[in-house]
Scaffold this active site. Structure first.
Site, PDB file in Angstrom:
ATOM      1  N   TYR A  14     -12.440  -8.388 -16.138  1.00 26.10           N
ATOM      2  CA  TYR A  14     -11.402  -9.391 -16.361  1.00 26.10           C
ATOM      3  C   TYR A  14     -10.774  -9.830 -15.041  1.00 26.10           C
ATOM      4  O   TYR A  14      -9.645 -10.311 -15.022  1.00 26.10           O
ATOM      5  CB  TYR A  14     -10.317  -8.856 -17.298  1.00 26.10           C
ATOM      6  CG  TYR A  14     -10.719  -8.889 -18.734  1.00 26.10           C
ATOM      7  CD1 TYR A  14     -10.562 -10.054 -19.485  1.00 26.10           C
ATOM      8  CD2 TYR A  14     -11.272  -7.776 -19.336  1.00 26.10           C
ATOM      9  CE1 TYR A  14     -10.956 -10.094 -20.804  1.00 26.10           C
ATOM     10  CE2 TYR A  14     -11.681  -7.809 -20.667  1.00 26.10           C
ATOM     11  CZ  TYR A  14     -11.518  -8.969 -21.395  1.00 26.10           C
ATOM     12  OH  TYR A  14     -11.894  -9.005 -22.700  1.00 26.10           O
ATOM     13  N   HIS A  52       7.374  12.343  -0.098  1.00 27.87           N
ATOM     14  CA  HIS A  52       7.755  11.187   0.716  1.00 27.87           C
ATOM     15  C   HIS A  52       7.909   9.907  -0.114  1.00 27.87           C
ATOM     16  O   HIS A  52       9.004   9.369  -0.190  1.00 27.87           O
ATOM     17  CB  HIS A  52       6.704  11.003   1.829  1.00 27.87           C
ATOM     18  CG  HIS A  52       7.017   9.886   2.772  1.00 27.87           C
ATOM     19  ND1 HIS A  52       6.580   9.863   4.071  1.00 27.87           N
ATOM     20  CD2 HIS A  52       7.700   8.722   2.596  1.00 27.87           C
ATOM     21  CE1 HIS A  52       7.018   8.767   4.666  1.00 27.87           C
ATOM     22  NE2 HIS A  52       7.684   8.060   3.788  1.00 27.87           N
ATOM     23  N   HIS A  96      10.124   4.458  -1.237  1.00 24.53           N
ATOM     24  CA  HIS A  96      10.550   5.803  -1.619  1.00 24.53           C
ATOM     25  C   HIS A  96      11.119   5.718  -3.036  1.00 24.53           C
ATOM     26  O   HIS A  96      12.175   6.277  -3.330  1.00 24.53           O
ATOM     27  CB  HIS A  96      11.622   6.330  -0.657  1.00 24.53           C
ATOM     28  CG  HIS A  96      11.152   6.451   0.765  1.00 24.53           C
ATOM     29  ND1 HIS A  96      11.999   6.732   1.806  1.00 24.53           N
ATOM     30  CD2 HIS A  96       9.908   6.344   1.298  1.00 24.53           C
ATOM     31  CE1 HIS A  96      11.300   6.777   2.944  1.00 24.53           C
ATOM     32  NE2 HIS A  96      10.030   6.537   2.661  1.00 24.53           N
TER      33      HIS A  96
END
Ligand SMILES: [Zn+2]
Length: 219
Positions: free
Chosen positions: A212, A159, A99
């Protein structure tokens, strides 16, 4: 003890996330998959380094169907999210959910993280924001899996953030870069209207990164 290295790495990652200010209290959860076993943080244990309640023994080991194999505590309430990702994405070996402040703030504002920087390409393209659903539900897990399609990160609306990788180091690194990217957008948009990079440029950088070996860009 099953999966000792994975469980120790999960504890170290949680402490690092806590030090970096990306998790507060018991928020956020981390898992690693090895074969058909998943090591995942338990529910409601503090990660803070100065109160190291979380030990490798307390990191539970479960099967991909959620059944406990070696787990002294209940798993994270977001277990359905972790299991749904592993089921849908066989190449994923680790999931980090936080979070973190910038990612969570931005998840309330947009449907896709605006491409303010070419680092967006390291997630496979523009990072989507999954529609809100109550935490711990199968609906939230489904929404997140959909938002993660062909990506290694998503936000979950109102959230937080989810990042995935072939291993925990990669998933953790992506979590840090995603938070940085969200923070850059929030800073820029609070001062004006940021210029955005066109989708073709993000796609071109993604191709360059792939050649890469998926290393994070350092330039
Ligand atoms: Zn959460």
């Amino acid at each position: 003890m099953l999966l000792p290295d994975a469980r120790a790495a999960i504890v170290a990652t949680c402490q690092e996330l806590s030090r970096a200010g990306l998790v507060v209290g018991t928020a956020g959860n981390v898992s690693v998959r090895e074969g058909d076993l998943v090591a995942v943080t338990p529910s409601g244990v503090r990660y803070a380094e100065l109160a190291p309640d979380l030990t490798p023994e307390l990191v539970g080991v479960h099967r991909l169907d959620g059944a406990a194999v070696e787990a002294p505590l209940a798993p994270t309430s977001e277990m359905p999210l972790h299991l749904a990702i592993y089921t849908a994405r066989p190449e994923v070996g680790a999931v980090v959910h936080t979070h973190s402040p910038a990612a969570t703030a931005l998840s309330t504002l947009v449907d896709e993280v605006p491409a303010v920087h070419y680092y967006m390409a390291m997630f496979g393209g523009p990072v989507r924001v999954a529609p809100y659903a109550t935490y711990g539900t199968d609906e939230l897990a489904r929404n997140a899996v959909q938002a993660l399609h062909e990506r290694t990160a998503c936000l979950m609306g109102n959230h937080g953030a989810v990042t995935v990788g072939p291993d925990l180091v990669t998933a953790h690194d992506k979590c840090m870069y995603l938070e940085w990217l969200c923070d850059v957008y929030l800073r820029a948009s609070s001062a004006g209207t940021p210029r955005l990079l066109p989708p073709a440029e993000i796609a071109a950088v993604a191709e360059k990164l792939a050649s890469y070996g998926q290393q994070p860009p350092v330039a």
